[in-house]
Design a protein around this motif. Structure first.
Motif, short mmCIF file in Angstrom:
data_model
loop_
_atom_site.label_atom_id
_atom_site.label_comp_id
_atom_site.label_asym_id
_atom_site.label_seq_id
_atom_site.Cartn_x
_atom_site.Cartn_y
_atom_site.Cartn_z
N ARG A 33 48.57 46.45 37.67
CA ARG A 33 47.71 45.69 37.15
C ARG A 33 47.10 45.64 37.76
NH1 ARG A 33 50.46 45.16 31.26
NH2 ARG A 33 50.59 46.76 30.47
N PHE A 34 47.34 44.52 38.40
CA PHE A 34 46.62 43.69 39.49
C PHE A 34 46.24 44.14 40.69
CE2 PHE A 34 47.72 40.87 43.55
CZ PHE A 34 47.16 39.98 43.30
N ARG A 72 44.70 47.31 40.54
CA ARG A 72 44.06 48.00 40.42
C ARG A 72 42.75 46.70 40.09
NH1 ARG A 72 42.09 52.78 37.21
NH2 ARG A 72 43.98 52.77 38.35
N GLU A 73 42.86 45.26 39.75
CA GLU A 73 41.95 44.67 39.36
C GLU A 73 41.30 43.71 40.34
OE1 GLU A 73 41.94 39.89 37.14
OE2 GLU A 73 43.51 40.98 37.99
N GLN A 74 42.89 43.73 41.86
CA GLN A 74 41.78 42.93 42.79
C GLN A 74 40.52 44.47 43.59
OE1 GLN A 74 42.53 40.99 44.36
NE2 GLN A 74 43.57 39.82 42.30
N ARG A 119 46.43 50.32 28.77
CA ARG A 119 46.57 50.26 29.61
C ARG A 119 47.56 50.90 30.88
NH1 ARG A 119 49.01 44.52 26.91
NH2 ARG A 119 49.45 46.48 25.28
N LYS A 168 39.02 46.43 42.10
CA LYS A 168 37.53 46.43 41.14
C LYS A 168 37.03 45.37 41.69
CE LYS A 168 38.91 48.15 36.84
NZ LYS A 168 39.25 48.46 35.51
N LYS A 169 37.42 44.20 42.22
CA LYS A 169 36.90 42.81 42.51
C LYS A 169 36.79 42.96 44.07
CE LYS A 169 39.50 38.99 40.56
NZ LYS A 169 40.20 38.40 40.49
#
Length: 843
Positions: free
Chosen positions: A134-135, A137-139, A117, A141-142
């Motif tokens: 982390r937020f 990276r998640e956005q 992580r 990917k979306k």
């Protein structure tokens, strides 16, 4: 008898005030009210001290008290506590459980979960930063955004090359014309035309847009197909340029090759003739080589041209090969040395030989520098020096030409008849045999070239004298003899030859079977040399003249340079026979004489001389004169022992003992008495420098005084003994002035510690400290390793017991389940059986 543990415990509790006389309820209540924390702490400390005092293994003390009382400022109340083994052990166990036990459990285990992580293993990031990263990276990917997307990530990322930003839009004219068709001139015509037409269409479309809109529009982005086509065109252009450069190089190389004959002619120093006219069609059809073809041998060119047949070429080839085999290697020339240089080199060589002999006499080995020097000089030495080196390996003397005393003839310096050796006109050897002999006997010719140069005839004219069938001229010795390979054959060959002719026959055999004349002669001469060693004993036993025996010994001496191992082995065989018989004969005495003549007798240890002198001393020490023969043999052996020790001067007590017995013997004649007296005086002269001279020869004085025929010997020996007595002085101390005893003021240390070492040498003290520390650390490490091993063994045993316990429980549970199931099935079977029986009874 000491009190019991219970009585000691009660006494200790009573002394500490924990227990005492029984109190009333009111006193106990008042004590509980007045009890505070300090009193409780003192009470617990007292109980702990009592508990520790009753455990003899809780503290570690000295095994025995100190031998001497010392004064120190450290408090010493009772026994000095050196440690607490129980506490140390428990702490070590706890530490091993925290460190060693997890490693033991992880051993031979693969796998696990890795926490990947973002920011989990980064101590510099806070919790909010981790959540934000982390937020983000998640956005990403979306949205499907990639860090390698050059169009979408233009603002966030910047690609660089060589420290400069990469430009994606054509901003300059040079970049804009990167794929101009003019730069593709080297590509194929079809592709170039296609690109030009495409460019023309693009320019026409842009002109129309400009005319219509009147506004500048950005350049259209090229497609992937267009970019690849331009890359292919550029690649073909570079390939075409490389081909052109290669063709230019080939043309230049051909031009240079055309001028090669002129260059070769200039190197040879003469002008080339004008080239011949071009060959006609007929000559070209025959395939004849060109005259100026330097890449082909002239003979091969003639053979291909048909000017020479194959048989002629093969004959010429064989002749040239034979000439190459017969060619001798050239030797470097040396300048003529002056007489002073020759004398200096000879003196230096003799000095080196004497030093080597002295080292051998003392039993010392050669140093490395001397061995290296010897190896370096081996390449430059001549044939005589190489022979001497081979013989020196077995302790043989280094005999060089010209080093013999005047009047002593060398056994190799003899004259031979011209008919003894076949000349060139008489040799009947084929060309093939000459080639084989030249290859096999090259080394042999080098070894004995000095011998051959004296015995070969100077002229090669054929002689009129011819041999008969037996190889001998009537009334003379035969010119050829077979080479005997053992003593019996030698006796058979020499049975009809007079003793005076033995040297002549030996010389002729050595000449005919010289190693330089045939390939197998070296082995034959080696066996012949061994046969000569045995024949010495045979000749002495048959009363041959001593002069002839001496000449044969000299020939063996000469052969020992080439065959040192074979001759030394044969001499040792004769010594073994003497050891077995222990009765020296005339042949044995001749063998011992030959050994003393051939080998150096001063060496500390020699393979042949040492056994010989040991056998002579053995016979002189264990024998007692029993007749005139024993006395004569003893006189001869005594003379040989004195000759053996003439240089080394080693003491032989057996010789002195036997000489004294011979002088007292009744079998001693006048001549033998004279010989033994002569030996005694020779021993006195030889060992005059010995410190024990008086003890050696003092017993001989009464024997000589009792015999009237030995007055002169008695007088001379008495003078020598008196001189030895005068030279001997008792040992005394040096007469020095009395020296006072050195006294120093004692050195005191203010803060002296008996456990500390005071060494004035700082380096030595530091070395001792490091050595002691290393020893202490090593012992501690070994102790810890043993404890670790014991801990691991206990843990493994505990795990094994646990596994066995779980296995037993599982086994019992399974057995109980199986037995329960079997019981249920059995009960069901019994019930079903009874039910059927009841039904059968009712029916």
């Amino acid at each position: 008898m000491p009190p019991s543990q219970l009585k000691r415990l009660k006494a200790s509790l009573r002394e500490q005030g924990i227990t005492g006389p029984q109190k009333s309820k009111k006193e106990k209540k008042n004590n509980r009210k007045g009890d505070n924390a300090d009193q409780r702490a003192k009470k617990h400390a007292a109980l702990a001290s009592i508990r520790e005092s009753f455990n003899p293994f809780e503290f570690k003390h000295l095994a025995r008290p100190k031998k001497f009382e010392v004064t120190t400022n450290r408090p010493q109340n009772g026994k000095v506590v050196l440690g607490r083994p129980g506490v140390s052990k428990s702490q070590g166990e706890e530490l091993r459980r925290k460190t060693l036990l997890p490693e033991l459990h992880k051993k031979n285990k693969i796998g696990g979960i890795l926490d990947r992580r973002i920011g989990e293993n980064d101590p510099t990031m806070t919790l909010d930063d981790k959540m934000m990263a982390r937020f983000t990276r998640e956005q990403e990917k979306k949205k499907g955004v990639s860090v390698f997307d050059l169009e979408e990530a233009e603002d966030e990322f910047e690609l660089t090359h060589g420290g400069q930003a990469v430009q994606f839009e054509a901003e300059d004219d040079d970049v804009k014309d990167d794929y101009d068709a003019a730069s593709l001139a080297g590509s194929s015509d079809e592709e170039a035309g296609m690109l030009r037409r495409k460019r023309r269409r693009d320019s026409d479309a842009e002109g129309e847009d400009d005319a219509e809109g009147g506004e500048d529009k950005p350049e259209r982005k090229k497609s992937k197909a267009e970019v690849m086509k331009e890359v292919i065109a550029k690649s073909k252009l570079h390939k075409y340029e490389r081909q052109q450069a290669k063709e230019d190089d080939d043309e230049l190389r051909e031009e240079l090759d055309k001028d090669l004959p002129n260059v070769l002619a200039a190197l040879r120093g003469h002008i080339m003739k004008p080239p011949p006219p071009p060959p006609t069609a007929a000559a070209a059809s025959t395939g004849a080589p060109k005259s100026n073809d330097f890449s082909m041998n002239a003979d091969r060119a003639a053979l291909l041209a048909g000017n020479k047949t194959r048989e002629q070429a093969d004959k010429e080839y064989d002749v040239r090969v034979r000439q190459m085999l017969q060619d001798q290697r050239a030797k470097p020339t040396e300048r003529t040395k002056t007489e002073e240089e020759k004398a200096k080199e000879e003196a230096k060589r003799l000095k080196e030989l004497e030093e080597k002999r002295l080292r051998r006499m003392k039993g010392e080995e050669e140093s490395e520098s001397e061995e290296d020097l010897k190896e370096d000089n081996d390449e430059d030495e001549d044939e005589e020096e190489s022979e001497a080196d081979d013989a020196k390996e077995f302790g043989l003397p280094s005999v060089h030409q010209g080093t013999r005393p005047e009047g002593v003839e060398d056994e190799d310096d003899f004259l031979m008849d011209d008919d003894l050796i076949a000349t060139d006109s008489e040799a009947d050897m084929s060309d093939e045999e000459e080639e084989d002999d030249s290859e096999d006997d090259a080394l042999d010719m080098d070894d004995d070239d000095e011998f051959l140069k004296d015995v070969r005839p100077e002229s090669s004219k054929p002689k009129d004298t011819k041999l008969d069938v037996d190889g001998a001229t009537p009334g003379k010795l035969a010119y050829t003899y077979p080479c005997p390979q053992d003593p019996h054959e030698l006796v058979e060959v020499l049975k009809d030859v007079e003793y005076s002719d033995y040297p002549v026959v030996i010389v002729r055999i050595r000449t005919i079977y010289h190693p330089g004349l045939a390939s197998g002669n070296k082995e034959k001469l080696g066996n012949f040399a061994c046969a000569l060693v045995d024949h010495i004993s045979y000749m002495a036993s048959h009363k041959a003249p001593l002069a002839v025996v001496e000449q044969v010994i000299r020939h063996i001496h000469s052969l020992s340079r080439t065959y040192p191992v074979e001759i030394a082995t044969r001499f040792r065989h004769q010594l073994k026979l003497l050891l077995a018989s222990n009765d020296p004969t005339a042949g044995d005495l001749a063998i011992l004489t030959a050994i003393g003549t051939i080998y150096p007798t001063s060496d500390h240890f020699h393979q042949v001389v040492t056994p010989a002198i040991t056998l002579m001393a053995r016979w002189l020490g264990l024998s007692t004169p029993q007749g005139a023969k024993d006395i004569a043999t003893g006189a001869y052996l005594g003379a040989l022992c004195i000759k053996y020790q003439a240089i080394s001067k080693r003491y032989i007590p057996e010789l002195v003992r036997y000489t004294n017995l011979a002088l007292k013997s009744a079998y001693t004649t006048t001549d033998l008495l004279k010989e033994h007296t002569k030996n005694l005086l020779s021993m006195a002269d030889l060992w005059a420098s010995k410190s024990a001279f008086y003890e050696i020869f003092a017993p001989s004085i009464p024997i000589l005084a009792a015999n009237n025929k030995c007055k002169s010997a008695h007088q001379r020996l008495s003078i020598l003994l008196n001189n030895a007595t005068l030279h001997r002085r008792p040992l005394e101390l040096h007469h020095h002035r009395p020296l006072p005893i050195k006294s120093n003021i004692p050195k005191f240390e203010e803060n002296f510690d008996p456990n500390k070492h005071y060494d004035p040498d700082k380096d030595r003290a530091e070395a001792n400290r490091l050595r002691k520390e290393f020893k202490r650390e090593k012992k501690g490490a070994m102790r810890e390793l043993r404890k670790d091993a014991h801990f691991i063994a206990r843990e493994q045993l505990k795990e094994k017991k646990e596994r066995d316990r779980r296995y037993e429980e599982k086994y019992r549970r399974l057995v109980a389940e199986i037995q329960g199931e079997e019981g249920r099935e059995k009960n069901a079977y019994e019930r079903e059986k009874e039910k059927r029986e009841r039904a059968k009874g009712r029916s």
